[in-house]
Scaffold this motif. Structure first.
Motif, PDB file in Angstrom:
ATOM      1  N   ILE A 141       0.835  -1.201   0.000  1.00 56.18           N
ATOM      2  CA  ILE A 141       0.000   0.000   0.000  1.00 56.18           C
ATOM      3  C   ILE A 141       0.869   1.249   0.000  1.00 56.18           C
ATOM      4  O   ILE A 141       0.577   2.239  -0.661  1.00 56.18           O
ATOM      5  CB  ILE A 141      -0.946  -0.016   1.218  1.00 56.18           C
ATOM      6  N   GLU A 142       1.972   1.211   0.749  1.00 56.43           N
ATOM      7  CA  GLU A 142       2.875   2.363   0.795  1.00 56.43           C
ATOM      8  C   GLU A 142       4.281   1.878   1.134  1.00 56.43           C
ATOM      9  O   GLU A 142       4.474   0.756   1.600  1.00 56.43           O
ATOM     10  CB  GLU A 142       2.410   3.385   1.831  1.00 56.43           C
ATOM     11  N   GLY A 143       5.268   2.710   0.860  1.00 57.56           N
ATOM     12  CA  GLY A 143       6.636   2.415   1.280  1.00 57.56           C
ATOM     13  C   GLY A 143       7.450   1.573   0.323  1.00 57.56           C
ATOM     14  O   GLY A 143       8.569   1.187   0.639  1.00 57.56           O
ATOM     15  N   GLY A 144       6.925   1.277  -0.859  1.00 62.59           N
ATOM     16  CA  GLY A 144       7.672   0.454  -1.800  1.00 62.59           C
ATOM     17  C   GLY A 144       7.348  -1.020  -1.664  1.00 62.59           C
ATOM     18  O   GLY A 144       6.798  -1.460  -0.647  1.00 62.59           O
ATOM     19  N   PRO A 145       7.704  -1.811  -2.671  1.00 58.55           N
ATOM     20  CA  PRO A 145       7.367  -3.242  -2.657  1.00 58.55           C
ATOM     21  C   PRO A 145       8.111  -4.011  -1.575  1.00 58.55           C
ATOM     22  O   PRO A 145       9.104  -3.549  -1.022  1.00 58.55           O
ATOM     23  CB  PRO A 145       7.809  -3.713  -4.042  1.00 58.55           C
ATOM     24  N   THR A 146       7.599  -5.202  -1.281  1.00 56.88           N
ATOM     25  CA  THR A 146       8.306  -6.203  -0.491  1.00 56.88           C
ATOM     26  C   THR A 146       8.943  -7.190  -1.452  1.00 56.88           C
ATOM     27  O   THR A 146       8.333  -7.576  -2.443  1.00 56.88           O
ATOM     28  CB  THR A 146       7.337  -6.956   0.442  1.00 56.88           C
ATOM     29  N   ILE A 147      10.187  -7.571  -1.193  1.00 63.35           N
ATOM     30  CA  ILE A 147      10.796  -8.652  -1.947  1.00 63.35           C
ATOM     31  C   ILE A 147      11.159  -9.762  -0.979  1.00 63.35           C
ATOM     32  O   ILE A 147      11.357  -9.534   0.216  1.00 63.35           O
ATOM     33  CB  ILE A 147      12.035  -8.198  -2.743  1.00 63.35           C
TER      34      ILE A 147
ATOM     35  N   THR B  20      12.096 -15.352   3.655  1.00 69.70           N
ATOM     36  CA  THR B  20      12.897 -14.238   4.145  1.00 69.70           C
ATOM     37  C   THR B  20      12.533 -13.015   3.314  1.00 69.70           C
ATOM     38  O   THR B  20      12.584 -13.068   2.084  1.00 69.70           O
ATOM     39  CB  THR B  20      14.396 -14.538   4.001  1.00 69.70           C
ATOM     40  N   THR B  21      12.137 -11.917   3.966  1.00 69.59           N
ATOM     41  CA  THR B  21      11.629 -10.752   3.245  1.00 69.59           C
ATOM     42  C   THR B  21      12.313  -9.463   3.712  1.00 69.59           C
ATOM     43  O   THR B  21      12.887  -9.405   4.801  1.00 69.59           O
ATOM     44  CB  THR B  21      10.112 -10.594   3.441  1.00 69.59           C
ATOM     45  N   LYS B  22      12.212  -8.448   2.873  1.00 67.21           N
ATOM     46  CA  LYS B  22      12.646  -7.111   3.256  1.00 67.21           C
ATOM     47  C   LYS B  22      11.960  -6.101   2.346  1.00 67.21           C
ATOM     48  O   LYS B  22      11.427  -6.454   1.287  1.00 67.21           O
ATOM     49  CB  LYS B  22      14.160  -6.972   3.171  1.00 67.21           C
TER      50      LYS B  22
ATOM     51  N   SER C  66      19.702 -11.501   3.167  1.00 67.26           N
ATOM     52  CA  SER C  66      19.254 -11.491   4.558  1.00 67.26           C
ATOM     53  C   SER C  66      18.045 -10.586   4.699  1.00 67.26           C
ATOM     54  O   SER C  66      17.817  -9.685   3.894  1.00 67.26           O
ATOM     55  CB  SER C  66      20.380 -11.014   5.476  1.00 67.26           C
ATOM     56  N   GLY C  67      17.253 -10.844   5.735  1.00 63.12           N
ATOM     57  CA  GLY C  67      16.049 -10.045   5.965  1.00 63.12           C
ATOM     58  C   GLY C  67      15.276 -10.582   7.142  1.00 63.12           C
ATOM     59  O   GLY C  67      15.855 -11.162   8.072  1.00 63.12           O
ATOM     60  N   ASN C  68      13.959 -10.415   7.130  1.00 61.81           N
ATOM     61  CA  ASN C  68      13.099 -10.870   8.212  1.00 61.81           C
ATOM     62  C   ASN C  68      12.478 -12.220   7.853  1.00 61.81           C
ATOM     63  O   ASN C  68      12.086 -12.456   6.717  1.00 61.81           O
ATOM     64  CB  ASN C  68      11.980  -9.853   8.459  1.00 61.81           C
TER      65      ASN C  68
END
Length: 222
Positions: A89-95, A113-115, A138-140
């Motif tokens: 919705i906001e802040g740019g895509p998730t990859i 694993t996402t960021k 790396s990510g969440n």
């Protein structure tokens, strides 16, 4: 008769798994399709187009009218990995990326694993940011092991289908019998769902029939 029984018992385990492993190894890209398996049409704009340079595939932030939802699946016999991008919705895509296992006619997707697309970058002023498909980062990551179950139907040895209705039946936590698409929910830890795209597209009654009755088509691109 005994010889026949021995031969059958020998080949049965192979036959029971043949459908899953009959897919050619390689990289598969998502398209959106509509119609019967033997006479479908692909529908543009529902998922992102391929970004490829000299045989290398990239995830980019789409700033035009094209969808920002995109999925690649790398398959090597019975395992592999998925690489994806979700519109937010906001802040740019998730990859994100996740390991996968193929089991009969099902893809088991580990917790991804996402960021955020712009993490560790110069921000949304940099239009040249891109991520190479196939490179893990790396990510969440959520604690649970298996995130999603994706029933597949193999159409050719390099083409397969994921029906979103079957996907919802296999993932109670992602809708089950009570299908819904909550715009306030965080879908970043799900591979086949985004806020109003991917499999959630069939839950938006305002979409055209080609979307509501459509399905995920994965074709081998390399």
């Amino acid at each position: 008769m005994k010889i026949f029984l021995v031969i059958f018992l020998f080949i049965f385990p192979f036959l029971s798994n043949a459908s899953a492993f009959s897919l050619e190894s390689g990289l598969y890209h998502l398209e959106w399709a509509y119609g019967p398996n033997d006479n479908y049409k692909t529908i543009a704009g529902i998922v992102g187009n391929i970004d490829e340079v000299d045989g290398v595939y990239y995830l980019k932030n789409k700033i035009d009218d094209q969808s920002n939802d995109e999925i690649y699946i790398a398959i090597n016999k019975g395992s592999g990995a998925v690489f994806f991008k979700h519109e937010e919705i906001e802040g740019g895509p998730t990859i994100g990326w996740a390991n996968i296992q193929l089991n009969d006619n099902v893809i088991l997707i580990d917790a991804p694993t996402t960021k955020n697309f712009y993490d560790n970058t110069d921000g949304d002023g940099d239009r040249d940011i891109k991520y190479k498909v196939g490179v893990k980062f790396s990510g969440n990551k959520k604690a649970k092991k298996t995130s999603e179950i994706a029933p597949i139907e193999i159409l050719k040895n390099d083409v397969f289908k994921i029906d979103c209705s079957e996907y919802f039946k296999s993932n109670e936590e992602h809708g089950g019998k009570e299908k819904k698409n909550d715009p306030m929910e965080d879908y970043s830890s799900s591979v086949l769902l985004s806020n109003d795209g991917l499999c959630n597209s069939i839950l938006n009654k305002n979409n055209k029939v080609e979307v509501l009755k459509g399905w995920m088509l994965f074709k081998r691109v390399s």
